[in-house]
Design a protein around this motif. Structure first.
Motif, PDB file in Angstrom:
ATOM      1  N   LEU A  17       0.840  -1.198   0.000  1.00 15.42           N
ATOM      2  CA  LEU A  17       0.000   0.000   0.000  1.00 15.42           C
ATOM      3  C   LEU A  17       0.875   1.248   0.000  1.00 15.42           C
ATOM      4  N   ASN A  18       0.288   2.337  -0.485  1.00 20.15           N
ATOM      5  CA  ASN A  18       0.930   3.650  -0.452  1.00 20.15           C
ATOM      6  C   ASN A  18       2.249   3.689  -1.236  1.00 20.15           C
ATOM      7  N   ILE A  19       2.264   3.032  -2.378  1.00 23.71           N
ATOM      8  CA  ILE A  19       3.412   3.087  -3.273  1.00 23.71           C
ATOM      9  C   ILE A  19       3.280   4.343  -4.127  1.00 23.71           C
ATOM     10  N   LYS A  20       4.368   5.085  -4.250  1.00 20.92           N
ATOM     11  CA  LYS A  20       4.358   6.307  -5.052  1.00 20.92           C
ATOM     12  C   LYS A  20       4.069   5.963  -6.513  1.00 20.92           C
ATOM     13  N   PRO A  21       3.128   6.664  -7.156  1.00 21.48           N
ATOM     14  CA  PRO A  21       2.832   6.397  -8.565  1.00 21.48           C
ATOM     15  C   PRO A  21       4.059   6.624  -9.443  1.00 21.48           C
ATOM     16  N   ASP A  45       9.680  -4.544 -15.450  1.00 22.98           N
ATOM     17  CA  ASP A  45       9.246  -3.158 -15.344  1.00 22.98           C
ATOM     18  C   ASP A  45       7.733  -3.124 -15.243  1.00 22.98           C
ATOM     19  N   ALA A  46       7.234  -2.261 -14.379  1.00 26.87           N
ATOM     20  CA  ALA A  46       5.792  -2.077 -14.216  1.00 26.87           C
ATOM     21  C   ALA A  46       5.537  -0.596 -13.981  1.00 26.87           C
ATOM     22  N   PHE A  47       4.288  -0.220 -13.932  1.00 25.79           N
ATOM     23  CA  PHE A  47       3.909   1.167 -13.675  1.00 25.79           C
ATOM     24  C   PHE A  47       2.800   1.179 -12.643  1.00 25.79           C
ATOM     25  N   VAL A  48       2.968   1.956 -11.592  1.00 29.02           N
ATOM     26  CA  VAL A  48       1.960   2.107 -10.546  1.00 29.02           C
ATOM     27  C   VAL A  48       1.146   3.358 -10.865  1.00 29.02           C
ATOM     28  N   TYR A  49      -0.156   3.190 -11.003  1.00 27.29           N
ATOM     29  CA  TYR A  49      -1.049   4.311 -11.306  1.00 27.29           C
ATOM     30  C   TYR A  49      -1.628   4.878 -10.016  1.00 27.29           C
ATOM     31  N   ALA A  50      -1.807   6.192  -9.975  1.00 26.08           N
ATOM     32  CA  ALA A  50      -2.374   6.856  -8.800  1.00 26.08           C
ATOM     33  C   ALA A  50      -3.834   6.474  -8.625  1.00 26.08           C
ATOM     34  N   ASP A  51      -4.256   6.303  -7.381  1.00 25.69           N
ATOM     35  CA  ASP A  51      -5.665   6.033  -7.040  1.00 25.69           C
ATOM     36  C   ASP A  51      -6.235   4.839  -7.791  1.00 25.69           C
ATOM     37  N   THR A  54      -2.993  -1.700  -9.044  1.00 23.06           N
ATOM     38  CA  THR A  54      -2.073  -2.091 -10.099  1.00 23.06           C
ATOM     39  C   THR A  54      -1.731  -3.563  -9.927  1.00 23.06           C
ATOM     40  N   LEU A  55      -1.910  -4.341 -10.971  1.00 22.68           N
ATOM     41  CA  LEU A  55      -1.570  -5.766 -10.946  1.00 22.68           C
ATOM     42  C   LEU A  55      -0.336  -5.995 -11.801  1.00 22.68           C
ATOM     43  N   VAL A  56       0.575  -6.812 -11.308  1.00 21.83           N
ATOM     44  CA  VAL A  56       1.754  -7.188 -12.081  1.00 21.83           C
ATOM     45  C   VAL A  56       1.756  -8.704 -12.165  1.00 21.83           C
ATOM     46  N   ASN A  57       1.743  -9.226 -13.373  1.00 26.56           N
ATOM     47  CA  ASN A  57       1.771 -10.660 -13.606  1.00 26.56           C
ATOM     48  C   ASN A  57       3.196 -11.024 -14.011  1.00 26.56           C
ATOM     49  N   VAL A  58       3.934 -11.596 -13.092  1.00 21.68           N
ATOM     50  CA  VAL A  58       5.334 -11.908 -13.340  1.00 21.68           C
ATOM     51  C   VAL A  58       5.448 -13.188 -14.165  1.00 21.68           C
ATOM     52  N   ASN A  59       5.967 -13.050 -15.349  1.00 24.43           N
ATOM     53  CA  ASN A  59       6.225 -14.191 -16.232  1.00 24.43           C
ATOM     54  C   ASN A  59       4.957 -14.987 -16.547  1.00 24.43           C
ATOM     55  N   GLY A  60       3.840 -14.331 -16.589  1.00 25.50           N
ATOM     56  CA  GLY A  60       2.586 -15.004 -16.948  1.00 25.50           C
ATOM     57  C   GLY A  60       2.202 -16.108 -15.989  1.00 25.50           C
ATOM     58  N   GLY A  61       2.759 -16.090 -14.769  1.00 30.55           N
ATOM     59  CA  GLY A  61       2.452 -17.126 -13.784  1.00 30.55           C
ATOM     60  C   GLY A  61       3.173 -18.443 -14.028  1.00 30.55           C
ATOM     61  N   LYS A  62       4.091 -18.454 -14.980  1.00 31.32           N
ATOM     62  CA  LYS A  62       4.815 -19.686 -15.311  1.00 31.32           C
ATOM     63  C   LYS A  62       6.163 -19.669 -14.621  1.00 31.32           C
TER      64      LYS A  62
END
Length: 65
Positions: A17-21, A45-51, A54-62
């Protein structure tokens, strides 16, 4: 130890929680066996959006093969 240094839950889920965008780098690692050492699964690499959630799928779950 912080949550980030401990890792995921039993399902492989991690929440923060509370990750800077903005752009972030996600490092992932895990054990390939119960007794084995941690192996890097890479950096992503990912991008955190404000408000937003954000989901990050690392390696497609494989796993690493």
């Amino acid at each position: 130890a912080s949550r980030a240094s401990v890792g995921t839950d039993r399902l492989g889920l991690f929440a923060a929680l509370n990750i800077k965008p903005g752009p972030v780098r996600v490092d992932s690692a895990g054990g390939m066996t119960a007794e084995g050492a941690l192996e890097s699964f890479g950096e992503f690499d990912a991008f955190v959006y404000a408000d937003a959630v954000t989901l990050v799928n690392v390696n497609g779950g494989k796993g690493k093969r």
